[in-house]
Design an enzyme around this catalytic site. Sequence first.
Site, PDB file in Angstrom:
ATOM      1  N   ARG A  25      -5.761  -3.027   7.240  1.00 15.18           N
ATOM      2  CA  ARG A  25      -6.981  -3.785   7.850  1.00 15.18           C
ATOM      3  C   ARG A  25      -6.337  -4.828   6.572  1.00 15.18           C
ATOM      4  NH1 ARG A  25      -9.112  -0.764   3.619  1.00 15.18           N
ATOM      5  NH2 ARG A  25      -7.136   1.297   3.619  1.00 15.18           N
ATOM      6  N   ASP A  50       0.504  -0.888   0.076  1.00 13.83           N
ATOM      7  CA  ASP A  50       0.418  -0.362  -0.068  1.00 13.83           C
ATOM      8  C   ASP A  50       0.653   1.539   0.143  1.00 13.83           C
ATOM      9  OD1 ASP A  50      -2.034   1.351  -0.008  1.00 13.83           O
ATOM     10  OD2 ASP A  50      -2.761   0.628   1.886  1.00 13.83           O
ATOM     11  N   ARG A  78     -10.262   1.537 -10.282  1.00  7.02           N
ATOM     12  CA  ARG A  78      -9.781   2.602 -10.353  1.00  7.02           C
ATOM     13  C   ARG A  78      -9.976   3.748 -11.814  1.00  7.02           C
ATOM     14  NH1 ARG A  78      -4.824   2.717  -6.549  1.00  7.02           N
ATOM     15  NH2 ARG A  78      -6.159   1.491  -4.632  1.00  7.02           N
ATOM     16  N   ARG A  85       0.136   7.638  -2.155  1.00 14.55           N
ATOM     17  CA  ARG A  85       1.112   8.566  -1.754  1.00 14.55           C
ATOM     18  C   ARG A  85       2.496   8.904  -1.187  1.00 14.55           C
ATOM     19  NH1 ARG A  85      -2.210   5.706   3.030  1.00 14.55           N
ATOM     20  NH2 ARG A  85      -2.219   4.078   2.460  1.00 14.55           N
ATOM     21  N   TRP A  86       3.011   7.629  -1.859  1.00 16.29           N
ATOM     22  CA  TRP A  86       4.342   8.000  -1.961  1.00 16.29           C
ATOM     23  C   TRP A  86       5.319   9.362  -3.163  1.00 16.29           C
ATOM     24  CZ3 TRP A  86       7.842   8.164  -5.926  1.00 16.29           C
ATOM     25  CH2 TRP A  86       9.718   7.454  -5.842  1.00 16.29           C
ATOM     26  N   ASN A 142     -10.180  -3.132  -8.048  1.00 11.48           N
ATOM     27  CA  ASN A 142      -8.530  -1.790  -7.951  1.00 11.48           C
ATOM     28  C   ASN A 142      -9.543  -1.943  -9.336  1.00 11.48           C
ATOM     29  OD1 ASN A 142      -5.942  -3.304  -6.643  1.00 11.48           O
ATOM     30  ND2 ASN A 142      -7.253  -1.538  -5.921  1.00 11.48           N
ATOM     31  N   TRP A 143      -9.928  -2.426 -10.197  1.00  8.26           N
ATOM     32  CA  TRP A 143     -10.946  -1.819 -11.202  1.00  8.26           C
ATOM     33  C   TRP A 143     -11.298  -0.944 -11.104  1.00  8.26           C
ATOM     34  CZ3 TRP A 143      -8.039  -4.626 -15.033  1.00  8.26           C
ATOM     35  CH2 TRP A 143      -8.472  -5.947 -14.731  1.00  8.26           C
ATOM     36  N   ARG A 199       1.250  -5.075   6.123  1.00  9.06           N
ATOM     37  CA  ARG A 199       0.830  -3.996   5.141  1.00  9.06           C
ATOM     38  C   ARG A 199       1.353  -2.646   5.338  1.00  9.06           C
ATOM     39  NH1 ARG A 199      -5.022  -3.174   3.520  1.00  9.06           N
ATOM     40  NH2 ARG A 199      -4.818  -0.841   2.344  1.00  9.06           N
ATOM     41  N   HIS A 257       3.200   3.787  -8.727  1.00 15.00           N
ATOM     42  CA  HIS A 257       3.484   2.319  -8.697  1.00 15.00           C
ATOM     43  C   HIS A 257       4.703   2.006  -9.346  1.00 15.00           C
ATOM     44  CE1 HIS A 257      -0.516   2.207  -7.718  1.00 15.00           C
ATOM     45  NE2 HIS A 257      -1.335   3.609  -8.226  1.00 15.00           N
TER      46      HIS A 257
HETATM   47  C1  FPP Z   1      -0.931   0.682  -3.581  1.00 18.16           C
HETATM   48  O1  FPP Z   1      -0.794   1.586  -3.891  1.00 18.16           O
HETATM   49  C2  FPP Z   1      -1.053  -0.682  -4.655  1.00 18.16           C
HETATM   50  C3  FPP Z   1      -1.762  -1.247  -5.060  1.00 18.16           C
HETATM   51  C4  FPP Z   1      -2.520   0.084  -5.772  1.00 18.16           C
HETATM   52  C5  FPP Z   1      -1.067  -2.241  -5.904  1.00 18.16           C
HETATM   53  C6  FPP Z   1      -0.015  -2.312  -6.998  1.00 18.16           C
HETATM   54  C7  FPP Z   1       1.405  -2.444  -7.364  1.00 18.16           C
HETATM   55  C8  FPP Z   1       2.438  -1.582  -7.586  1.00 18.16           C
HETATM   56  C9  FPP Z   1       1.915  -1.291  -8.641  1.00 18.16           C
HETATM   57  C10 FPP Z   1       3.287  -2.386  -6.781  1.00 18.16           C
HETATM   58  C11 FPP Z   1       3.853  -3.529  -8.443  1.00 18.16           C
HETATM   59  C12 FPP Z   1       3.439  -4.367  -7.845  1.00 18.16           C
HETATM   60  C13 FPP Z   1       3.435  -5.110  -9.008  1.00 18.16           C
HETATM   61  C14 FPP Z   1       3.074  -6.969  -8.975  1.00 18.16           C
HETATM   62  C15 FPP Z   1       3.729  -4.545 -10.503  1.00 18.16           C
HETATM   63  P1  FPP Z   1      -1.979   2.844  -3.984  1.00 18.16           P
HETATM   64  O2  FPP Z   1      -2.070   3.278  -4.673  1.00 18.16           O
HETATM   65  O3  FPP Z   1      -3.262   2.095  -3.124  1.00 18.16           O
HETATM   66  O4  FPP Z   1      -1.799   4.254  -3.140  1.00 18.16           O
HETATM   67  P2  FPP Z   1      -2.357   5.138  -2.326  1.00 18.16           P
HETATM   68  O5  FPP Z   1      -3.167   4.539  -1.152  1.00 18.16           O
HETATM   69  O6  FPP Z   1      -1.317   6.077  -0.896  1.00 18.16           O
HETATM   70  O7  FPP Z   1      -3.005   6.039  -3.092  1.00 18.16           O
END
Ligand code: FPP
Length: 221
Positions: free
Chosen positions: A179, A8, A59, A12-13, A56-57, A173, A25
């Site tokens: 969570r 996660d 987004r 934010r990073w 996640n779809w 996490r 990402h």
């Molecule tokens: C959370 O960051 C991460 C994800 C939605 C998953 C995707 C992960 C990656 C792209 C890392 C690389 C991994 C692979 C398997 C290619 P967030 O967007 O939820 O961060 P936020 O909570 O700060 O918005």
Amino acid sequence: MHVACIMDGNGRWAQRRGLPRIAGHTQGEENLAAVVRLCVARNVDYLTVFGFSTENWIRPRKEVRHILSLHKRLFGRVKELNELNVRVSWIGRRFEDPAARTPRFVQKAIRQAISDTSANTGMTLTVAFDYGSRAEIAEAARLLHDRGLQPTIENLAQQMYLPQMPNVDVVVRTSGERRLSNFLLWQSNGAPIHFTANTWPEYSAEDLDQALALARRVHSS
Ligand code: FPP
């Protein structure tokens, strides 16, 4: 030892640095490659990471497209993974499931990475893509029902997407969230959860060592 990471905080990073979320990402994928090396150095047997969930779809399209391209990049790291003796695996909605959403080019990348690393005997890196625990458990129950079998714990366990995958020893996490988010609920029964304030792109050897120490404490108690 089986470590399962909810990666996660990529967004934010990036935001903290005034960068677009997708840059977070990209950095997250880079750091995942570094964490794989760290886990190999620590003799971790299984590393499972939440790459993309059934939720996640929704987004923004551009962000989804970017995350999918990062999966292609990760699954393309075959040379690196072979040098590390790492075997690639995948967990998620079976491609033939009518509800499955993994696009063909990702399916292809997954299949290719699995076959190109299948001779490796070291750590197993499992990427959860189009994965959700509730869908997994519901599907297991449906398969048993269709075959007229009882939904016992043993029977359900055998119908999970990867029945051979050992139970999780510690869930990680990042980014201060506390969570579970529909991740390996069946497989992580009883496992401690290690939380760190670091975002995924910042996840470090120190974080990993704390998580491993927590797993060992729980095991020996
Ligand atoms: C959370 O960051 C991460 C994800 C939605 C998953 C995707 C992960 C990656 C792209 C890392 C690389 C991994 C692979 C398997 C290619 P967030 O967007 O939820 O961060 P936020 O909570 O700060 O918005």
